[in-house]
Design a protein around this motif. Structure first.
Motif, PDB file in Angstrom:
ATOM      1  N   GLY A 276       0.826  -1.200   0.000  1.00 39.27           N
ATOM      2  CA  GLY A 276       0.000   0.000   0.000  1.00 39.27           C
ATOM      3  C   GLY A 276       0.860   1.250   0.000  1.00 39.27           C
ATOM      4  O   GLY A 276       0.442   2.313   0.429  1.00 39.27           O
ATOM      5  N   PRO A 342       1.039   5.541   5.019  1.00 39.99           N
ATOM      6  CA  PRO A 342       1.389   5.575   3.594  1.00 39.99           C
ATOM      7  C   PRO A 342       1.791   6.958   3.101  1.00 39.99           C
ATOM      8  O   PRO A 342       2.675   7.086   2.254  1.00 39.99           O
ATOM      9  CB  PRO A 342       0.115   5.093   2.901  1.00 39.99           C
ATOM     10  CG  PRO A 342      -0.958   5.205   3.896  1.00 39.99           C
ATOM     11  CD  PRO A 342      -0.326   5.056   5.244  1.00 39.99           C
ATOM     12  N   VAL A 485      -5.211  -1.760  -7.858  1.00 39.39           N
ATOM     13  CA  VAL A 485      -4.109  -2.278  -7.066  1.00 39.39           C
ATOM     14  C   VAL A 485      -4.301  -3.768  -6.810  1.00 39.39           C
ATOM     15  O   VAL A 485      -5.411  -4.255  -6.715  1.00 39.39           O
ATOM     16  CB  VAL A 485      -4.050  -1.514  -5.734  1.00 39.39           C
ATOM     17  CG1 VAL A 485      -2.976  -2.083  -4.852  1.00 39.39           C
ATOM     18  CG2 VAL A 485      -3.794  -0.065  -6.023  1.00 39.39           C
ATOM     19  N   ILE A 526     -11.185   8.019 -11.855  1.00 39.71           N
ATOM     20  CA  ILE A 526     -10.993   7.665 -10.446  1.00 39.71           C
ATOM     21  C   ILE A 526     -12.235   8.029  -9.629  1.00 39.71           C
ATOM     22  O   ILE A 526     -12.568   7.363  -8.646  1.00 39.71           O
ATOM     23  CB  ILE A 526      -9.729   8.362  -9.900  1.00 39.71           C
ATOM     24  CG1 ILE A 526      -8.490   7.777 -10.561  1.00 39.71           C
ATOM     25  CG2 ILE A 526      -9.597   8.208  -8.398  1.00 39.71           C
ATOM     26  CD1 ILE A 526      -8.305   6.311 -10.359  1.00 39.71           C
ATOM     27  N   GLN A 527     -12.940   9.080 -10.063  1.00 43.91           N
ATOM     28  CA  GLN A 527     -14.173   9.435  -9.346  1.00 43.91           C
ATOM     29  C   GLN A 527     -15.205   8.317  -9.466  1.00 43.91           C
ATOM     30  O   GLN A 527     -15.941   8.043  -8.537  1.00 43.91           O
ATOM     31  CB  GLN A 527     -14.789  10.722  -9.906  1.00 43.91           C
ATOM     32  CG  GLN A 527     -13.824  11.787 -10.304  1.00 43.91           C
ATOM     33  CD  GLN A 527     -13.085  12.355  -9.129  1.00 43.91           C
ATOM     34  OE1 GLN A 527     -13.505  12.181  -7.992  1.00 43.91           O
ATOM     35  NE2 GLN A 527     -11.971  13.002  -9.384  1.00 43.91           N
ATOM     36  N   PRO A 530     -13.041   4.553  -7.546  1.00 44.79           N
ATOM     37  CA  PRO A 530     -11.924   5.050  -6.738  1.00 44.79           C
ATOM     38  C   PRO A 530     -10.818   4.016  -6.541  1.00 44.79           C
ATOM     39  O   PRO A 530      -9.741   4.364  -6.107  1.00 44.79           O
ATOM     40  CB  PRO A 530     -12.581   5.399  -5.408  1.00 44.79           C
ATOM     41  CG  PRO A 530     -14.019   5.552  -5.722  1.00 44.79           C
ATOM     42  CD  PRO A 530     -14.312   4.631  -6.858  1.00 44.79           C
ATOM     43  N   ARG A 531     -11.084   2.773  -6.832  1.00 42.37           N
ATOM     44  CA  ARG A 531     -10.040   1.778  -6.604  1.00 42.37           C
ATOM     45  C   ARG A 531      -9.512   1.200  -7.913  1.00 42.37           C
ATOM     46  O   ARG A 531      -8.927   0.141  -7.939  1.00 42.37           O
ATOM     47  CB  ARG A 531     -10.577   0.638  -5.737  1.00 42.37           C
ATOM     48  CG  ARG A 531     -10.833   1.009  -4.306  1.00 42.37           C
ATOM     49  CD  ARG A 531      -9.540   1.079  -3.503  1.00 42.37           C
ATOM     50  NE  ARG A 531      -9.772   1.644  -2.179  1.00 42.37           N
ATOM     51  CZ  ARG A 531      -9.652   2.936  -1.915  1.00 42.37           C
ATOM     52  NH1 ARG A 531      -9.322   3.778  -2.867  1.00 42.37           N
ATOM     53  NH2 ARG A 531      -9.871   3.402  -0.707  1.00 42.37           N
ATOM     54  N   VAL A 541     -14.695  -0.804   4.963  1.00 43.07           N
ATOM     55  CA  VAL A 541     -15.097   0.544   4.582  1.00 43.07           C
ATOM     56  C   VAL A 541     -13.894   1.300   4.060  1.00 43.07           C
ATOM     57  O   VAL A 541     -13.968   1.995   3.061  1.00 43.07           O
ATOM     58  CB  VAL A 541     -15.681   1.276   5.801  1.00 43.07           C
ATOM     59  CG1 VAL A 541     -16.158   2.650   5.369  1.00 43.07           C
ATOM     60  CG2 VAL A 541     -16.778   0.470   6.413  1.00 43.07           C
ATOM     61  N   GLU A 542     -12.783   1.128   4.789  1.00 43.40           N
ATOM     62  CA  GLU A 542     -11.570   1.808   4.346  1.00 43.40           C
ATOM     63  C   GLU A 542     -10.551   0.760   3.935  1.00 43.40           C
ATOM     64  O   GLU A 542     -10.016   0.042   4.769  1.00 43.40           O
ATOM     65  CB  GLU A 542     -11.007   2.674   5.473  1.00 43.40           C
ATOM     66  CG  GLU A 542     -11.738   3.996   5.582  1.00 43.40           C
ATOM     67  CD  GLU A 542     -11.670   4.566   6.976  1.00 43.40           C
ATOM     68  OE1 GLU A 542     -10.786   4.158   7.738  1.00 43.40           O
ATOM     69  OE2 GLU A 542     -12.524   5.395   7.296  1.00 43.40           O
TER      70      GLU A 542
ATOM     71  N   PHE B 151     -16.176  16.443  -6.926  1.00 46.16           N
ATOM     72  CA  PHE B 151     -16.165  15.097  -7.502  1.00 46.16           C
ATOM     73  C   PHE B 151     -15.406  14.119  -6.608  1.00 46.16           C
ATOM     74  O   PHE B 151     -15.887  13.028  -6.301  1.00 46.16           O
ATOM     75  CB  PHE B 151     -15.536  15.124  -8.894  1.00 46.16           C
ATOM     76  CG  PHE B 151     -16.425  15.744  -9.922  1.00 46.16           C
ATOM     77  CD1 PHE B 151     -17.617  15.127 -10.264  1.00 46.16           C
ATOM     78  CD2 PHE B 151     -16.085  16.930 -10.539  1.00 46.16           C
ATOM     79  CE1 PHE B 151     -18.452  15.682 -11.216  1.00 46.16           C
ATOM     80  CE2 PHE B 151     -16.909  17.490 -11.490  1.00 46.16           C
ATOM     81  CZ  PHE B 151     -18.099  16.876 -11.825  1.00 46.16           C
ATOM     82  N   SER B 155     -17.163  10.968  -4.317  1.00 44.21           N
ATOM     83  CA  SER B 155     -16.963   9.563  -4.659  1.00 44.21           C
ATOM     84  C   SER B 155     -15.945   8.905  -3.724  1.00 44.21           C
ATOM     85  O   SER B 155     -15.467   7.822  -3.992  1.00 44.21           O
ATOM     86  CB  SER B 155     -16.548   9.423  -6.112  1.00 44.21           C
ATOM     87  OG  SER B 155     -15.555  10.364  -6.418  1.00 44.21           O
ATOM     88  N   VAL B 157     -12.843   9.379  -2.837  1.00 47.46           N
ATOM     89  CA  VAL B 157     -11.450   9.104  -3.168  1.00 47.46           C
ATOM     90  C   VAL B 157     -10.618   9.615  -2.000  1.00 47.46           C
ATOM     91  O   VAL B 157     -10.731  10.772  -1.628  1.00 47.46           O
ATOM     92  CB  VAL B 157     -11.032   9.840  -4.452  1.00 47.46           C
ATOM     93  CG1 VAL B 157      -9.601   9.514  -4.808  1.00 47.46           C
ATOM     94  CG2 VAL B 157     -11.949   9.459  -5.580  1.00 47.46           C
ATOM     95  N   VAL B 160      -3.845   7.766  -0.572  1.00 52.61           N
ATOM     96  CA  VAL B 160      -2.830   7.862  -1.612  1.00 52.61           C
ATOM     97  C   VAL B 160      -3.457   8.184  -2.962  1.00 52.61           C
ATOM     98  O   VAL B 160      -2.894   8.936  -3.751  1.00 52.61           O
ATOM     99  CB  VAL B 160      -2.051   6.540  -1.696  1.00 52.61           C
ATOM    100  CG1 VAL B 160      -0.905   6.674  -2.665  1.00 52.61           C
ATOM    101  CG2 VAL B 160      -1.539   6.143  -0.348  1.00 52.61           C
ATOM    102  N   TYR B 161      -4.619   7.625  -3.236  1.00 55.16           N
ATOM    103  CA  TYR B 161      -5.278   7.858  -4.510  1.00 55.16           C
ATOM    104  C   TYR B 161      -5.551   9.343  -4.719  1.00 55.16           C
ATOM    105  O   TYR B 161      -5.323   9.890  -5.786  1.00 55.16           O
ATOM    106  CB  TYR B 161      -6.594   7.086  -4.590  1.00 55.16           C
ATOM    107  CG  TYR B 161      -6.391   5.619  -4.786  1.00 55.16           C
ATOM    108  CD1 TYR B 161      -6.290   5.088  -6.061  1.00 55.16           C
ATOM    109  CD2 TYR B 161      -6.290   4.771  -3.703  1.00 55.16           C
ATOM    110  CE1 TYR B 161      -6.087   3.747  -6.241  1.00 55.16           C
ATOM    111  CE2 TYR B 161      -6.085   3.417  -3.875  1.00 55.16           C
ATOM    112  CZ  TYR B 161      -5.989   2.907  -5.150  1.00 55.16           C
ATOM    113  OH  TYR B 161      -5.789   1.579  -5.339  1.00 55.16           O
ATOM    114  N   SER B 245     -14.946   7.413   8.464  1.00 51.62           N
ATOM    115  CA  SER B 245     -16.157   6.589   8.391  1.00 51.62           C
ATOM    116  C   SER B 245     -17.018   6.786   9.625  1.00 51.62           C
ATOM    117  O   SER B 245     -18.249   6.896   9.546  1.00 51.62           O
ATOM    118  CB  SER B 245     -15.790   5.124   8.269  1.00 51.62           C
ATOM    119  OG  SER B 245     -14.869   4.951   7.256  1.00 51.62           O
TER     120      SER B 245
END
Lengths: 543, 379
Positions: A276, A342, A485, A526-527, A530-531, A541-542, B151, B155, B157, B160-161, B245
């Motif tokens: 990560g 990270p 990823v 990405i919007q 997101p992954r 969730v995360e 945006f 969503s 994000v 790191v992203y 969260s």
């Protein structure tokens, strides 16, 4: 050094003597004709010129070229025709046929053979005709290509004569095409022109298209409707063909760029997927790999210049090990203290990348280093309308080989199994007895080593400088983030898709705007996801 | 009510910082304009501009700390907002050149004349007026940040992203501004400014004026940021940073809170850029480069993330170091900067201010050690 020079001289003389002898024989026949060039009036010169052309002797070519360049002079003392080149205040004289030195002469002792425009045209036609008859097939083909480009109507007779004698298939084709070009541009009969259109349609490249377009839209030289119709049809067919090849060329460029991106990004995907961690120093691993290639090549140049073609093959494991070792050292010294943070890792690796760049700059200097291509990687071949360089082809092959090898390593080996386990559930893997810290270190080493391999490949197509890695790091991020990823297939699809899109946008939007559009596309993508494209599914969730 | 809102965020740190800024605002003009050039207390115009530049960077660091230190968004593209603000100011300054350019064209900036453009692009209209440019300095980065954040945060994000796509944003802007067709001077950017609000931009007094304006902007930015952070809104922001969260599950619409802080931060960065341009005299697309954004992050990290005062200190210290190193030991600067990144993340996760706090906590116990009889030492 001296001895080598002597040998060279001896060899040269040995080779030159028979040649000179042969030239002497030819010169005996040509000499009176050459003397005729200096007879006086333009008309006399032209007469002598056509006589020279009539012999079809290639030995006359340098004489006519000298005439064209304005080097041909008449020696006033005996009326001999000589080549005179400026040397100091006077001229250095040589025999136009044999090339033998005839001493020096005062500026007033010689008189230049003048040529006018009509003569110039005759000269180029004569030259074309003579080279069309040359014993060397390549020279003949080049001459035919030259006629194709110039569409010189004067060359038509020579072309017909040459075509009748021609035996080589490729040269024949070039000559037929050149003849068609001349016919179509000049004022030939309609039937000839329609036949010429067919020949050009078969050739089907940009030059042919330009000629056909000219014929289809010609108003001035009174092309008849039949010719125009045929030309229009041919234009449509050639355009379609060219568009197809253009698309294929774009596809190839896209594949080529995609494979470069793939090489640069898979190492990153491995480290990011497992830990990560975005390794900002990844580009510098690529750069280190390129410099390792440079050092290996230097070693080869020093000690085994004959085996230079194998230097790249030796550079591969060296670059892998060097970059991998640097990677393990970075992981052990810096990154392992930052797990679970990270963003801080990102900053620390950025710092490392700056330091590595400066280190390389201090050691090797800021300028580009010369990395040579082995003979089996240079050159190009043509595939239909495509030009494919061997270097690019090998990089595409290499990228897929590395990808395949990595895939096998991850699927079929114990180490790969551990990596996958840690990627999917770190704490569970730990509980099952996998030493996650070691897996982390080795994974980081693996990712960096692959970056080193990428460096070997990139050293062939890019400048090897301390900034080499910088150019690729953002693109690699985009590939990884876009592909998702923890999934190598995502990286493959991401790299090829981004490479392809980039190259397909280039003709329409230009290189820079195309790149901007791709970046904006990724930001928007990405919007939506997101992954990334192929995200690992999970319920957290995360993630 | 409003005064209370602004004052509630101010603690001892703020007192020290604001005092230092106040002293600077008085002392620098006096030293630059009120002393003889050969006096040891004299500040050259160059030094004043340099100090002003540091403080612009400090304001940028402050804006970055607001999102990274308090909302947990690591932006690797804050230089984009800074540079956009700078370009907005640069456009005003270009219009002020008028007919004094090389080509003497009163209607078009030099680079447009050079490109054979015949009329001003629509987005240059209005920049003749200072008030319009001053508004745009905040509106342009603010709008971009709002759209981007709208945006990205909706969503979800994160992490790191988000950092990577902020980097992509600034990279895309850099490429775009390098293009001549964009109408922002391409490679060369905007430069050769003559005057601002009618004052000669090279004059010492103008430089001092700009410096004081920067000090004031930094002070206002600081007070505003501390007020936001100390308010109830700020508490939610910190909660988002620590457990997004959970905050969302409690019923807060976290993306709105994040969007507010993000946009505010971008506006502050824009102001910093706008003050930067007249003091250094040029703005070009290389300011957009991802490297300069990341450099701003290290200022925050060095000073102390999540402290507001720390980043101000960090920006000034690191940039002072940069000026010193690049002049004295240019080879070593990147090693020093790279080492700083590594050392700060490894050993100073809370920065210089955090270190000070740690030491203060330890002091009483060290005092106890010192209190043991001296004779027993070394036995």
């Amino acid at each position: 050094m001296h001895r080598a020079l002597c040998w060279l001289l001896a060899a040269f003389l040995a080779l030159a003597a028979p040649a000179a002898f042969a030239a002497d024989q030819g010169a005996a026949d040509l000499a009176p004709l050459v003397r005729g060039l200096g007879a006086g009036s333009y008309a006399d010169t032209e007469k002598a010129l056509s006589a020279l052309a009539g012999t079809g002797d290639p030995a006359a070519v340098p004489v006519i070229e000298a005439l064209q360049a304005g080097d041909l002079h008449v020696r006033k003392a005996d009326g001999a025709v000589v080549v005179a080149k400026r040397a100091g205040s006077g001229f250095a004289l040589t025999d136009p046929l044999t090339g033998a030195a005839l001493g020096e002469a005062d500026r007033n002792a010689v008189e230049k053979i003048r040529i006018n425009n009509a003569l110039r045209r005759t000269i180029s036609a004569t030259l074309g005709a003579l080279t069309l008859m040359s014993p060397d097939a390549n020279t003949r083909r080049q001459a035919a290509e030259a006629v194709f480009k110039s569409r010189d109507a004067n060359a038509l007779d020579a072309l017909n004569t040459a075509l009748a004698k021609e035996t080589d298939e490729r040269v024949r084709r070039a000559m037929t095409q050149a003849r068609a070009a001349v016919l179509l541009a000049g004022d030939a009969a309609d039937a000839d022109k329609v036949a010429a259109v067919a020949v050009l349609q078969e050739r089907g490249d940009q030059d042919a298209l330009a000629l056909l377009n000219g014929a289809a839209n010609s108003v001035s030289n009174g092309g008849s409707d039949a010719v125009k119709d045929a030309a229009k049809k041919a234009v449509a067919s050639v355009e379609q063909r060219l568009a197809l090849w253009g698309a294929a060329q774009n596809l190839w460029y896209g594949l080529s760029l995609g494979s470069v991106l793939l090489l640069a990004a898979i190492g990153l995907a491995v480290t990011f997927g497992v830990m990560g961690v975005i390794n900002m120093a990844h580009g510098e691993m690529v750069m280190i790999g390129a410099y390792a290639t440079f050092l290996v090549q230097e070693a080869f140049r020093q000690w085994a210049p004959g085996l230079f073609d194998f230097s790249i093959l030796v550079a591969l494991p060296v670059a892998f090990l060097v970059s991998g070792a640097v990677g393990v050292a970075i992981e052990r010294s810096v990154i392992r203290w930052l797990y679970g943070r990270p963003l801080e890792t990102l900053l620390a690796t950025w710092g490392l990348s700056l330091a590595l760049q400066q280190a390389v700059r201090s050691i090797f200097g800021p300028t580009n280093r010369e990395v040579g291509a082995p003979s089996w990687m240079s050159g190009a071949f043509e595939l239909g309308g495509l030009t494919i360089t061997y270097g690019r082809l090998w990089i595409v092959v290499f990228a897929f080989l590395v990808f395949g090898a990595l895939l096998v390593a991850l699927r079929k080996t114990w180490f790969g199994l551990s990596i996958r386990a840690v990627t999917q559930n770190r704490s569970m893997a730990n509980a099952m007895g996998i030493r996650t810290a070691r897996v982390d270190a080795l994974t980081f080493g693996l990712g960096s080593g692959i970056a080193g391999l990428a460096g070997v490949a990139l050293s062939q197509i890019d400048n090897v400088s301390p900034n080499l890695g910088q150019g690729y790091i953002i693109d690699s991020f985009m590939v990884v983030v876009f592909g998702g990823v923890g999934n190598l297939w995502g990286t493959l699809v991401g790299a090829l898709a981004l490479g392809g899109v980039n190259k397909f946008l280039e003709p329409y939007a230009g290189a820079v705007l195309g790149k901007i559009l791709v970046l904006i596309f990724i930001i928007l993508f990405i919007q939506r996801r997101p992954r990334g494209l192929f995200a690992l599914k999970g319920r957290a969730v995360e993630a | 009510m409003l005064t209370r809102f602004f004052l509630m965020g101010l603690d001892k740190k703020a007192g020290v910082l604001l005092t230092v800024l106040a002293v600077l605002a008085v002392a620098v003009p006096f030293m630059a304009l009120g002393t003889a050039p050969d006096s040891p207390w004299h500040l050259s115009t160059h030094t004043v501009a340099l100090l002003g530049k540091y403080l612009c960077f400090a304001l940028l660091a402050l804006s970055l700390d607001l999102v990274w230190g308090y909302v947990g968004i690591l932006s690797l593209g804050h230089a984009a907002f800074f540079t956009l603000g700078g370009y907005a100011m640069g456009m005003y300054l270009m219009r002020q050149i008028g007919s004094r350019g090389v080509y003497g064209n009163a209607d078009l900036p030099d680079f447009m004349v050079f490109l054979n453009w015949t009329e001003l692009p629509w987005y240059w209209h209005g920049f003749d007026h200072f008030w319009f440019a001053a508004v745009m300095v905040m509106v342009v980065p603010g709008l971009l940040a709002f759209a981007f954040g709208w945006f990205a945060f909706r969503s979800r994000v994160t992490g790191v992203y988000l950092s990577i796509i902020t980097q992509a944003l600034t990279f895309a802007l850099m490429l775009a501004f390098f293009r001549n067709d964009m109408g922002f001077g391409g490679n060369n950017g905007l430069t050769d400014f003559k005057e601002i609000l009618g004052f000669d931009i090279q004059a010492a007094s103008t430089r001092v004026g700009l410096f004081v304006a920067t000090v004031v902007a930094l002070a206002i930015g600081y007070v505003l940021a501390s007020a936001v952070v100390a308010s109830k809104l700020g508490k939610v922001l910190i909660a988002v940073r620590d457990a997004e969260s959970r905050v969302r599950f409690m019923g807060y619409e976290t993306d709105r809170y994040k969007l507010f802080a993000w946009t505010l931060s971008a506006c502050m960065a824009g102001v910093a850029g706008a003050l930067y341009v007249p003091q250094v005299g040029i703005i070009n697309p290389s300011e957009f480069s991802p490297a300069s954004s990341i450099e701003a992050v290290i200022w925050v990290a060095v000073g102390g993330r999540g402290t507001l005062a720390g980043p101000v200190l960090g920006a000034v210290l690191v940039n002072f170091g940069k000026s010193y190193f690049t002049a004295a030991l240019p080879e070593l600067w990147l090693f020093a900067l790279g080492g700083l990144f590594v050392l700060v993340t490894l050993f100073l996760p809370k920065g210089i201010l955090g270190l000070a706090a740690q030491l203060r906590q330890r002091l009483p116990s060290r005092g106890a050690v010192a209190g043991t009889p001296a004779g027993q030492k070394g036995v």
